[in-house]
Design an enzyme around this catalytic site. Sequence first.
Site, PDB file in Angstrom:
ATOM      1  N   GLU A  62       0.826  -1.201   0.000  1.00  0.00           N
ATOM      2  CA  GLU A  62       0.000   0.000   0.000  1.00  0.00           C
ATOM      3  C   GLU A  62       0.867   1.260   0.000  1.00  0.00           C
ATOM      4  O   GLU A  62       0.544   2.244  -0.671  1.00  0.00           O
ATOM      5  CB  GLU A  62      -0.925   0.005   1.223  1.00  0.00           C
ATOM      6  CG  GLU A  62      -1.896  -1.161   1.269  1.00  0.00           C
ATOM      7  CD  GLU A  62      -1.369  -2.353   2.064  1.00  0.00           C
ATOM      8  OE1 GLU A  62      -2.179  -3.030   2.706  1.00  0.00           O
ATOM      9  OE2 GLU A  62      -0.140  -2.601   2.015  1.00  0.00           O
ATOM     10  N   ALA A 166      11.308 -37.287  -7.090  1.00  0.00           N
ATOM     11  CA  ALA A 166      11.242 -37.738  -8.482  1.00  0.00           C
ATOM     12  C   ALA A 166      11.207 -39.255  -8.464  1.00  0.00           C
ATOM     13  O   ALA A 166      11.907 -39.893  -7.673  1.00  0.00           O
ATOM     14  CB  ALA A 166      12.454 -37.239  -9.264  1.00  0.00           C
TER      15      ALA A 166
END
Length: 357
Positions: A62, A166
Amino acid sequence: MFYKTVILTVISHDIYMQRCLELAEKGKGSVAPNPMVGCVIVCDDKIIGEGWHRKYGEAHAEVNAIDSVENKELLRRSALYVNLEPCVHFGKTPPCTDLIIQHKIPHVVIGCLDSFSLVDGKGKQKMSQSGIQVESGILEKECRFLNRRFFTFHEKGRPYLILKWAETADGFIDSTRLSGSPEKALPISGPQAQTRLHQWRSEESAILIGTNTALLDNPQLTVRGIKGNNPIRLVIDKHNAIPGGNHLKDQSTPTLIFTSQPLKNEINLEYIQIPFGSRDETLIVLLKELHKRKILSVLVEGGAKLLNSFFENGLWDEARVFISGNKIETGVKAPNKPDRPYSCEYVGNDALRTYFY
């Protein structure tokens, strides 16, 4: 205090909130333990200011968005969009709600509320009480998903847990190797998958393995081949079995070793003595310690035993699995993953399947 009413359409809300999300993601890997936040300021249906939280300890989204507006007088008839409720407390920086009120921005649109106890609706309430028109719940699901690490940390009291491995086409993660063996880890995934892995490492707060993986592979667990921050290295080593020459003790990057023994700390190498009970008890103690240290997320790259422990105890949020086309017929079985992935894509020649708890 007088605020001019700003009329915006629901369609505009979605467009500008989506832009907030795009901006917020630019902070990935740099803002933890803070959330990723983007902010857009709109006047007469045109974006006049943008900003995002760039780095932990620096200005919030902001502030950067308001600073980017050249003519500050336009703020008095603008709408401010932000994907997360503006803060209302003093932390590393002053409260963003005070800045919004100070500039008399009449309309604030929030993606989702901040469940952090020091905010948790208080920012929205303070702005509303000051006469600002505040809306929330715009693309709420997408906003919470982007900051799922942050929300898990505050709502579950532990880091967000990503399990990664993997495996071959026939379901193995490695050949069978014994501790002390000179045989190296079986290469399964290709170079594109390895690059993706290093990108993931740069995006998470920490990376975790167990003793066996440390002894067998002597991994560095750092970010290589791409630009990014190294995660904090976490190792479970109950009996201090990892030798001094191991990469994990090279003091090159902050490393925490969880052990049952009181050991002397060194530069970038901290030994944390914890009680070792059953596997689930040990994991809970470890996660509490990480939460205390404000570690927002952990990428678990450990072997099958460690990965299965997280699965079996329901201590996971996301799993990322590379699957190659190769078969080895025997070896170390891959963890028992869920039946249906949330998504599937190809990274080079490897399939990447992503699961959510």
